[in-house]
Design a protein around this motif. Structure first.
Motif, PDB file in Angstrom:
ATOM      1  N   LYS A  62     -11.448   2.057   8.231  1.00  0.00           N
ATOM      2  CA  LYS A  62     -11.404   1.810   6.783  1.00  0.00           C
ATOM      3  C   LYS A  62     -10.966   3.053   6.030  1.00  0.00           C
ATOM      4  N   LYS A 113      -7.647   3.292   3.739  1.00  0.00           N
ATOM      5  CA  LYS A 113      -7.703   3.694   2.340  1.00  0.00           C
ATOM      6  C   LYS A 113      -6.718   4.819   2.071  1.00  0.00           C
ATOM      7  N   GLU A 114      -6.681   5.776   2.985  1.00  0.00           N
ATOM      8  CA  GLU A 114      -5.754   6.896   2.843  1.00  0.00           C
ATOM      9  C   GLU A 114      -4.314   6.418   2.907  1.00  0.00           C
ATOM     10  N   GLU A 152      -3.211   3.396   2.180  1.00  0.00           N
ATOM     11  CA  GLU A 152      -2.905   2.601   0.985  1.00  0.00           C
ATOM     12  C   GLU A 152      -2.626   3.499  -0.208  1.00  0.00           C
ATOM     13  N   GLU A 153      -3.397   4.560  -0.345  1.00  0.00           N
ATOM     14  CA  GLU A 153      -3.167   5.503  -1.439  1.00  0.00           C
ATOM     15  C   GLU A 153      -1.779   6.139  -1.308  1.00  0.00           C
TER      16      GLU A 153
END
Length: 372
Positions: free
Chosen positions: A219, A223-224, A226-227
């Motif tokens: 996860k 998240k990284e 997606e950023e």
């Protein structure tokens, strides 16, 4: 379809090293068994996937004795077979029949075996379906392909039902730990979060704890990623060139930044979710193309024939490009594509204004731009 999807992240578990707890309680194991032939038999620690003992059966019998962590998940496997008979090292002797892969032992291990057999039966339905399809002539296969696809989907749905039942019927014991890596593939993110909640008894098992750590790490990585993907919004597109189905080379700049709205659509013929989304993309193209909307398809295929056939079958009438390198397609690095279907929406000036629009989201965005 994700390159490393949420439901597939558990595969990482297989190649990652296991942590050991020096304070873990130990328990003796005593395994006796029968086998149709005098073959090699292996005892495997499922936390590490390492063989911890092996023996050649004699007169159709074998034995393993030793000490391992209390409640460690162990497996017995005969040479040349893919089936593993699972048991928890709860201190109770087990008897295993490798002719029919059955087990006699504690109530816990009896229930574990029942669950294992149920999941195995569900998978066998897929195998039998495949075997049935292979007995057909090419003409019959072509004529009944849709029927078999529907039956296969139903069989896969049934596998999901069986695994979810194993989970929900055993939240008060450690049995789900034996199947959690596979179960995770059939759960959406919310359900997976719930399954990995520490309130569940089985989450105290080392295998479950290992999976939870892998999930948390995954996860954080997602998240990284997606950023990083979102950072390109507001930036001018990066050009690339690939060949169309006729072998002619094209650049993205031939279409993007030329005064029209362009969606770069990343897909593949083998990607089920891509094919499922394509009718929506086709509808959008038909509805807005004459108003100034274009699409550039980028395929992550390796098989040209499959790529060309999918274009025709799905009614994709816009330009299609690929380097036929699968996930090694150059655009994966340029645009951080780690899952398909994926897309970029580029405005008439060549600036990326959105990405990964699908379903109603795509239709709503285009309606805002072009009106109904």
């Amino acid at each position: 379809m994700k390159k490393i999807s949420l439901w597939m992240f558990a595969a990482i578990l297989i190649i990652c090293g296991a942590c050991t707890n020096a304070n873990q309680k130990k328990a003796k194991f005593a395994v006796s068994g029968t086998i149709p032939a005098d073959e090699m038999v292996y005892l495997i620690d499922k936390l590490t996937e390492e063989c911890i003992d092996s023996i050649k059966a004699s007169d159709g019998k074998f034995e393993f004795n030793g000490e391992q962590d209390k409640d460690a998940l162990l497996a017995v496997q005969r040479e040349g077979s893919q089936w593993q008979v699972l048991f928890f090292n709860d201190g109770t002797p087990v008897e295993i029949n490798l002719d029919n892969n059955t087990l006699k032992g504690s109530d816990l291990n009896q229930r574990l075996t029942d669950c294992d057999q149920a999941t195995g039966d569900a998978y066998n339905a897929i195998t039998k379906l495949s075997e049935e399809f292979q007995t057909l002539s090419e003409e019959e296969q072509e004529a009944r392909q849709k029927e078999f696809e529907d039956r296969a989907m139903q069989a896969y749905d049934n596998i999901a039902v069986v695994y979810k039942k194993v989970l929900n019927d055993n939240r008060d014991n450690i049995i789900p730990a034996a199947f959690l890596g596979t179960i995770s593939q059939f759960l959406d993110e919310d359900a997976l979060e719930d399954a990995l909640d520490e309130k569940n008894v089985y989450m105290q098992h080392p295998i479950a704890q290992k999976l939870k750590k892998q999930f948390d790490d995954y996860k954080a990585q997602q998240k990284e990623a997606e950023e990083a993907k979102q950072k390109i919004i507001g930036q001018k597109f990066t050009d690339f060139e690939q060949q169309d189905v006729d072998g002619k080379t094209h650049k993205l700049s031939e279409y993007a930044g030329k005064g029209t709205w362009v969606m770069v659509d990343f897909w593949a013929s083998w990607c089920g979710p891509c094919r499922g989304e394509m009718p929506n993309v086709v509808e959008a193209y038909k509805k807005y193309h004459d108003k100034g909307f274009d699409i550039v398809g980028v395929s992550y295929d390796q098989d040209k024939d499959a790529w060309v056939k999918a274009i025709a079958d799905l009614g994709m009438t816009w330009v299609q490009l690929s380097d036929l390198k699968g996930w090694k397609n150059a655009t994966t690095t340029i645009y951080g594509i780690n899952a398909i279907p994926a897309s970029l929406l580029i405005n008439p000036e060549g600036v990326i204004v959105d990405r990964d629009l699908r379903g109603e989201g795509l239709q709503k965005k285009l309606a805002e731009i072009f009106g109904e």
